[in-house]
Scaffold this motif. Structure first.
Motif, short mmCIF file in Angstrom:
data_model
loop_
_atom_site.label_atom_id
_atom_site.label_comp_id
_atom_site.label_asym_id
_atom_site.label_seq_id
_atom_site.Cartn_x
_atom_site.Cartn_y
_atom_site.Cartn_z
N PRO A 2 24.52 7.42 1.28
CA PRO A 2 25.92 7.09 1.56
C PRO A 2 26.45 8.02 2.67
O PRO A 2 26.21 9.22 2.64
CB PRO A 2 26.63 7.35 0.24
N ILE A 3 27.13 7.42 3.63
CA ILE A 3 27.67 8.18 4.77
C ILE A 3 29.13 7.79 5.02
O ILE A 3 29.63 6.80 4.48
CB ILE A 3 26.87 7.92 6.06
N TRP A 4 29.79 8.57 5.86
CA TRP A 4 31.08 8.23 6.44
C TRP A 4 30.83 8.08 7.93
O TRP A 4 30.17 8.91 8.55
CB TRP A 4 32.09 9.35 6.22
N ARG A 5 31.32 6.98 8.53
CA ARG A 5 31.21 6.80 9.98
C ARG A 5 32.59 6.55 10.56
O ARG A 5 33.48 6.01 9.90
CB ARG A 5 30.25 5.68 10.33
N TRP A 39 28.97 10.27 12.56
CA TRP A 39 28.81 9.94 11.15
C TRP A 39 28.37 11.21 10.43
O TRP A 39 27.82 12.12 11.03
CB TRP A 39 27.80 8.81 10.93
N ARG A 85 26.90 12.67 6.36
CA ARG A 85 26.47 12.35 4.99
C ARG A 85 27.65 12.55 4.06
O ARG A 85 28.40 13.52 4.20
CB ARG A 85 25.33 13.26 4.55
N GLU A 86 27.82 11.64 3.10
CA GLU A 86 28.93 11.72 2.17
C GLU A 86 28.92 13.05 1.41
O GLU A 86 29.96 13.66 1.20
CB GLU A 86 28.87 10.55 1.19
N ALA A 136 30.63 15.81 3.41
CA ALA A 136 32.00 15.57 3.89
C ALA A 136 32.94 16.65 3.37
O ALA A 136 32.77 17.16 2.26
CB ALA A 136 32.47 14.19 3.46
N SER A 195 38.25 11.65 1.63
CA SER A 195 38.45 10.68 2.71
C SER A 195 38.61 11.47 4.02
O SER A 195 39.71 11.72 4.48
CB SER A 195 39.66 9.80 2.44
N VAL A 244 35.06 5.31 7.69
CA VAL A 244 34.76 4.33 6.65
C VAL A 244 33.39 4.64 6.05
O VAL A 244 32.52 5.21 6.71
CB VAL A 244 34.78 2.88 7.19
N ARG A 245 33.24 4.25 4.79
CA ARG A 245 31.96 4.47 4.11
C ARG A 245 30.92 3.49 4.60
O ARG A 245 31.23 2.38 5.01
CB ARG A 245 32.13 4.30 2.61
N ILE A 258 26.19 2.97 4.66
CA ILE A 258 24.86 3.38 4.18
C ILE A 258 23.97 3.52 5.42
O ILE A 258 24.03 2.71 6.33
CB ILE A 258 24.25 2.33 3.24
#
Length: 71
Positions: free
Chosen positions: A12-15, A24, A26-27, A30, A34, A45-46, A48
């Motif tokens: 799961p990532i945030w980009r 981007w 890695r979640e 973070a 948010s 936004v989240r 993969i």
């Protein structure tokens, strides 16, 4: 000579929402639940991404000042 490719797994990532910004993260790394983009300060936004697994290195405990000054 063959190169060994690392095993990939879904992560799961945030980009960044901004199409021109390629950031981007890695979640698990973070800074908040948010995060904002560290480069353009836009929303994220989240998603993969299929990435190699992180290798978490074990850190040895730090020595106290008394132990360090013994030398």
């Amino acid at each position: 000579m063959e190169s060994v490719k690392p095993e990939l797994s879904p992560v799961p990532i945030w980009r960044c929402r901004n199409a021109e910004c390629k950031v981007w993260i890695r979640e698990e790394l973070a800074s908040s639940a948010s995060p904002e983009c560290p480069m353009c300060k836009g929303g994220m936004v989240r998603g993969i991404k299929h990435l190699p697994k992180l290798i978490k290195k074990h850190k040895s405990p730090r020595k106290s000042k008394d132990e360090a000054s013994a030398w």
